[in-house]
Write a protein that holds these residues in place. Structure first.
Motif, PDB file in Angstrom:
ATOM      1  N   GLU A   1       0.876  -1.163  -0.185  1.00 62.21           N
ATOM      2  CA  GLU A   1      -0.106   0.038  -0.145  1.00 62.21           C
ATOM      3  C   GLU A   1       0.882   1.287  -0.053  1.00 62.21           C
ATOM      4  N   SER A   2       1.760   1.365   0.808  1.00 60.81           N
ATOM      5  CA  SER A   2       2.863   2.449   0.836  1.00 60.81           C
ATOM      6  C   SER A   2       3.565   2.647  -0.604  1.00 60.81           C
ATOM      7  N   SER A   3       3.777   1.495  -1.372  1.00 59.34           N
ATOM      8  CA  SER A   3       4.649   1.668  -2.655  1.00 59.34           C
ATOM      9  C   SER A   3       3.297   2.210  -3.475  1.00 59.34           C
ATOM     10  N   ARG A   4       2.060   1.978  -3.472  1.00 62.85           N
ATOM     11  CA  ARG A   4       0.957   2.413  -4.394  1.00 62.85           C
ATOM     12  C   ARG A   4       0.821   3.949  -3.915  1.00 62.85           C
ATOM     13  N   ILE A   5       0.912   4.535  -2.840  1.00 55.56           N
ATOM     14  CA  ILE A   5       0.824   5.738  -2.558  1.00 55.56           C
ATOM     15  C   ILE A   5       1.871   6.579  -2.982  1.00 55.56           C
ATOM     16  N   ALA A   6       3.138   6.055  -2.796  1.00 53.71           N
ATOM     17  CA  ALA A   6       4.416   6.725  -3.484  1.00 53.71           C
ATOM     18  C   ALA A   6       4.111   6.832  -4.897  1.00 53.71           C
ATOM     19  N   ARG A   7       3.466   6.047  -5.739  1.00 55.63           N
ATOM     20  CA  ARG A   7       3.437   6.117  -7.252  1.00 55.63           C
ATOM     21  C   ARG A   7       2.378   7.379  -7.236  1.00 55.63           C
ATOM     22  N   LEU A   8       1.244   7.246  -6.530  1.00 53.91           N
ATOM     23  CA  LEU A   8       0.329   8.218  -6.705  1.00 53.91           C
ATOM     24  C   LEU A   8       0.638   9.723  -6.558  1.00 53.91           C
ATOM     25  N   ALA A   9       1.874   9.886  -5.602  1.00 55.38           N
ATOM     26  CA  ALA A   9       2.243  11.037  -5.313  1.00 55.38           C
ATOM     27  C   ALA A   9       3.571  11.199  -6.238  1.00 55.38           C
ATOM     28  N   SER A  10       3.827  10.526  -6.925  1.00 49.98           N
ATOM     29  CA  SER A  10       4.954  10.838  -7.784  1.00 49.98           C
ATOM     30  C   SER A  10       5.140  12.034  -8.769  1.00 49.98           C
ATOM     31  N   GLY A  11       3.975  12.399  -9.263  1.00 47.94           N
ATOM     32  CA  GLY A  11       3.988  13.508 -10.232  1.00 47.94           C
ATOM     33  C   GLY A  11       4.448  12.933 -11.421  1.00 47.94           C
ATOM     34  N   GLY A  12       4.373  11.560 -11.848  1.00 48.97           N
ATOM     35  CA  GLY A  12       5.038  11.252 -13.169  1.00 48.97           C
ATOM     36  C   GLY A  12       6.620  10.957 -12.866  1.00 48.97           C
ATOM     37  N   ARG A  13       7.362  11.142 -11.908  1.00 51.70           N
ATOM     38  CA  ARG A  13       8.593  10.547 -11.441  1.00 51.70           C
ATOM     39  C   ARG A  13       8.823   9.454 -10.686  1.00 51.70           C
ATOM     40  N   HIS A  14       8.202   8.590 -11.283  1.00 53.42           N
ATOM     41  CA  HIS A  14       8.134   7.111 -10.710  1.00 53.42           C
ATOM     42  C   HIS A  14       9.476   6.658  -9.953  1.00 53.42           C
ATOM     43  N   GLY A  15      10.516   6.697 -10.540  1.00 47.23           N
ATOM     44  CA  GLY A  15      11.618   6.177  -9.966  1.00 47.23           C
ATOM     45  C   GLY A  15      12.050   6.880  -8.853  1.00 47.23           C
ATOM     46  N   LEU A  16      12.091   8.441  -9.002  1.00 41.60           N
ATOM     47  CA  LEU A  16      12.151   9.202  -7.923  1.00 41.60           C
ATOM     48  C   LEU A  16      11.633   8.884  -6.641  1.00 41.60           C
ATOM     49  N   ALA A  17      10.180   8.909  -7.004  1.00 40.77           N
ATOM     50  CA  ALA A  17       9.354   8.596  -5.890  1.00 40.77           C
ATOM     51  C   ALA A  17       9.602   7.372  -5.154  1.00 40.77           C
ATOM     52  N   GLN A  18       9.694   6.149  -5.684  1.00 41.90           N
ATOM     53  CA  GLN A  18      10.136   4.926  -5.117  1.00 41.90           C
ATOM     54  C   GLN A  18      11.715   4.929  -4.452  1.00 41.90           C
ATOM     55  N   SER A  19      12.524   5.849  -4.880  1.00 44.34           N
ATOM     56  CA  SER A  19      13.839   5.967  -4.313  1.00 44.34           C
ATOM     57  C   SER A  19      13.331   6.646  -3.016  1.00 44.34           C
ATOM     58  N   ILE A  20      12.483   7.776  -3.007  1.00 45.20           N
ATOM     59  CA  ILE A  20      12.299   8.445  -1.676  1.00 45.20           C
ATOM     60  C   ILE A  20      11.821   7.607  -0.940  1.00 45.20           C
ATOM     61  N   PHE A  21      10.755   6.775  -1.282  1.00 46.39           N
ATOM     62  CA  PHE A  21      10.017   6.042  -0.466  1.00 46.39           C
ATOM     63  C   PHE A  21      11.012   4.700   0.139  1.00 46.39           C
ATOM     64  N   GLN A  22      11.865   4.335  -0.796  1.00 44.74           N
ATOM     65  CA  GLN A  22      12.951   3.213  -0.348  1.00 44.74           C
ATOM     66  C   GLN A  22      13.924   3.761   0.740  1.00 44.74           C
ATOM     67  N   VAL A  23      14.151   4.950   0.595  1.00 42.38           N
ATOM     68  CA  VAL A  23      15.632   5.325   1.033  1.00 42.38           C
ATOM     69  C   VAL A  23      15.074   5.470   2.702  1.00 42.38           C
ATOM     70  N   GLY A  24      13.879   5.795   3.044  1.00 40.07           N
ATOM     71  CA  GLY A  24      13.248   5.539   4.443  1.00 40.07           C
ATOM     72  C   GLY A  24      13.618   4.508   4.911  1.00 40.07           C
ATOM     73  N   GLY A  25      13.126   3.349   4.396  1.00 40.80           N
ATOM     74  CA  GLY A  25      13.257   2.104   4.884  1.00 40.80           C
ATOM     75  C   GLY A  25      14.993   1.699   5.030  1.00 40.80           C
ATOM     76  N   ASN A  26      15.760   2.031   3.991  1.00 38.05           N
ATOM     77  CA  ASN A  26      17.095   1.631   4.301  1.00 38.05           C
ATOM     78  C   ASN A  26      17.695   2.376   5.418  1.00 38.05           C
ATOM     79  N   ALA A  27      17.444   3.715   5.385  1.00 39.94           N
ATOM     80  CA  ALA A  27      17.869   4.389   6.421  1.00 39.94           C
ATOM     81  C   ALA A  27      17.594   3.729   7.812  1.00 39.94           C
ATOM     82  N   GLY A  28      16.256   3.476   7.892  1.00 37.76           N
ATOM     83  CA  GLY A  28      15.735   2.968   9.199  1.00 37.76           C
ATOM     84  C   GLY A  28      16.532   1.683   9.220  1.00 37.76           C
ATOM     85  N   SER A  29      16.668   0.730   8.365  1.00 44.06           N
ATOM     86  CA  SER A  29      17.436  -0.351   8.600  1.00 44.06           C
ATOM     87  C   SER A  29      19.042  -0.181   9.155  1.00 44.06           C
ATOM     88  N   ALA A  30      19.515   1.116   8.546  1.00 40.53           N
ATOM     89  CA  ALA A  30      20.882   1.232   9.077  1.00 40.53           C
ATOM     90  C   ALA A  30      20.808   1.531  10.441  1.00 40.53           C
TER      91      ALA A  30
END
Length: 419
Positions: A129-158
């Motif tokens: 669901e969070s990946s879906r919301i990232a795509r909806l909020a991307s403004g067409g820049r889907h790679g950037l949106a997924q990276s912003i979403f993913q980097v939060g998780g990876n920073a948390g893992s770190a």
């Protein structure tokens, strides 16, 4: 005409600002979610000593968590594609909260497995669901949106290993309960994200239909073939990552005689590199093409993985940083590539790929734990070093951008983003 264009440009700018706020909120929630989850891995040395566990039992903890996440994620993604649930993110985080409390108070090994299962169930709801919301909020820049979403998780893992070294290792496993405050904060943030999702998208079903009307860029047979290739690449990436995230601390302690706290700092450096790689992978894929990023990320890391088992402590730290940086840049590109192959199935695709990634990580942890018990932890790193060579099969992926432009020349023209 100029006024009309100006109005649209202003609206697009406003929409992008709103989108970045939502992306920031979902990335922050991902940070909290994965920080909590990484605490399980970070305290493996503590659990091993407290419950007298073998490496196989350590791997079984990861397997339990990852399997609960991987099996449920595709099912949840398929269901929410048809029946969106805007507040399901808060429900998923509640499962993680309960799992966290169970881990802090677990009296025995089966209770630790139960805690891992609860955290895995929460993850299975959160990611599609969070990946879906990232795509909806991307403004067409889907790679950037997924990276912003993913980097939060990876920073948390770190952050998990650092927090474990600073708080949990000195004060004991019961101090895990303090991180319930982070879970409560995430629940509150995700409730507001769910309200935005419901207000901006579910209240306007015509917008959703417009987004899902796009045709697939390649044939169904080629799509299935390409998804299979992407899953093999996910296997190579996450099976190798399992060797680092689950056993890197043990490897450093055994080979270089580091303390638990020092080993956790090295694990933090690796996970920080993963976060940085995730952040840059998506935007680069938007610019140069996702296939190139996938190819470089998986195959390009092979020389470093093959050197890692044979170097001293300094170079182990340097190479592990480079491995994390390069290897992590692939996932956002792989996920968006798959979403473009199957338009209109964001939840199903996200659930499939997150679930498969988690499943491979869990199976990898269990298998590699058994090998470590039998042959030693260094053998595991020598064997896993060749996994990135599977990246060569990325050559068989279709060139989606070129095919889209052949079918529809207008697809190459820049589109005006509307709110």
């Amino acid at each position: 005409m100029e006024n009309s264009i100006g109005t649209r440009a202003g609206a697009a700018t406003h929409a992008e600002r709103t989108g970045f706020k939502v992306l920031g909120a979902i990335s922050f929630s991902h940070f909290l979610n994965d920080m909590i989850q990484s605490l399980i891995v970070a305290i493996y040395p503590l659990l091993k000593g407290e419950f007298t566990l073998s490496f196989m039992q350590i791997g079984a903890i990861t397997l339990t968590y990852q399997i609960c996440a991987s099996v449920l994620q595709p099912l949840i993604g398929i269901y929410t594609d048809k029946h969106p649930k805007p507040y399901s993110l808060s429900v998923g985080m509640t499962f993680t909260l309960i799992g966290l409390a169970t881990l802090a108070l677990a009296p025995n090994y089966p209770s630790v497995l139960a805690a891992a299962a609860l955290v895995g169930a929460g993850s299975s709801i959160f990611h599609p669901e969070s990946s879906r919301i990232a795509r909806l909020a991307s403004g067409g820049r889907h790679g950037l949106a997924q990276s912003i979403f993913q980097v939060g998780g990876n920073a948390g893992s770190a952050m998990g290993p650092l927090l474990a070294a600073w708080i949990i290792i000195p004060h004991g496993r019961t101090s895990v309960a303090w991180f319930a405050l982070a879970a409560l904060l995430a629940i509150a943030v995700l409730w507001n994200v769910g309200a935005w999702y419901k207000r901006r998208h579910l209240s306007h079903p015509g917008r959703v239909k417009a987004r899902t009307a796009a045709a697939a860029p390649v044939s169904a047979r080629r799509t299935a073939w390409s998804v299979g290739i992407l899953l093999i690449l996910i296997f190579s990436k996450y099976f190798y990552l399992a060797s680092i995230t689950s056993y890197y601390s043990f490897y450093l302690i055994e080979k270089f005689h580091l303390t638990i706290r020092s080993a956790q700092l090295y694990l933090f450096v690796f996970l920080l590199a993963v976060a940085l790689g995730t952040l840059i992978g998506g935007p680069i894929g938007d610019r140069v093409g996702r296939k190139r990023v996938i190819w470089f990320s998986i195959l390009g890391v092979a020389p470093f993985t093959m050197m890692l088992p044979y170097v001293d402590l300094l170079w182990t730290g340097i190479l592990s940083f480079l491995i994390g940086l390069i290897l992590a840049s692939a996932f956002s590109a792989i996920l968006v590539f798959a979403q473009e192959l199957m338009p209109g199935r964001v939840g199903a695709v996200s659930g499939l790929f997150f679930g498969f990634a988690f499943g491979m990580g869990g199976i990898g942890a269990a298998v590699l734990g058994g090998l470590a018990d039998r042959y030693g932890i260094e053998y595991v790193y020598r064997m896993c070093a060749f996994l990135p060579l599977l990246g060569t099969i990325a050559a068989f992926l279709p060139n989606i951008r070129r095919r889209a432009s052949e079918r529809n020349p207008a697809a190459t023209q820049p589109a005006v983003r509307l709110p």
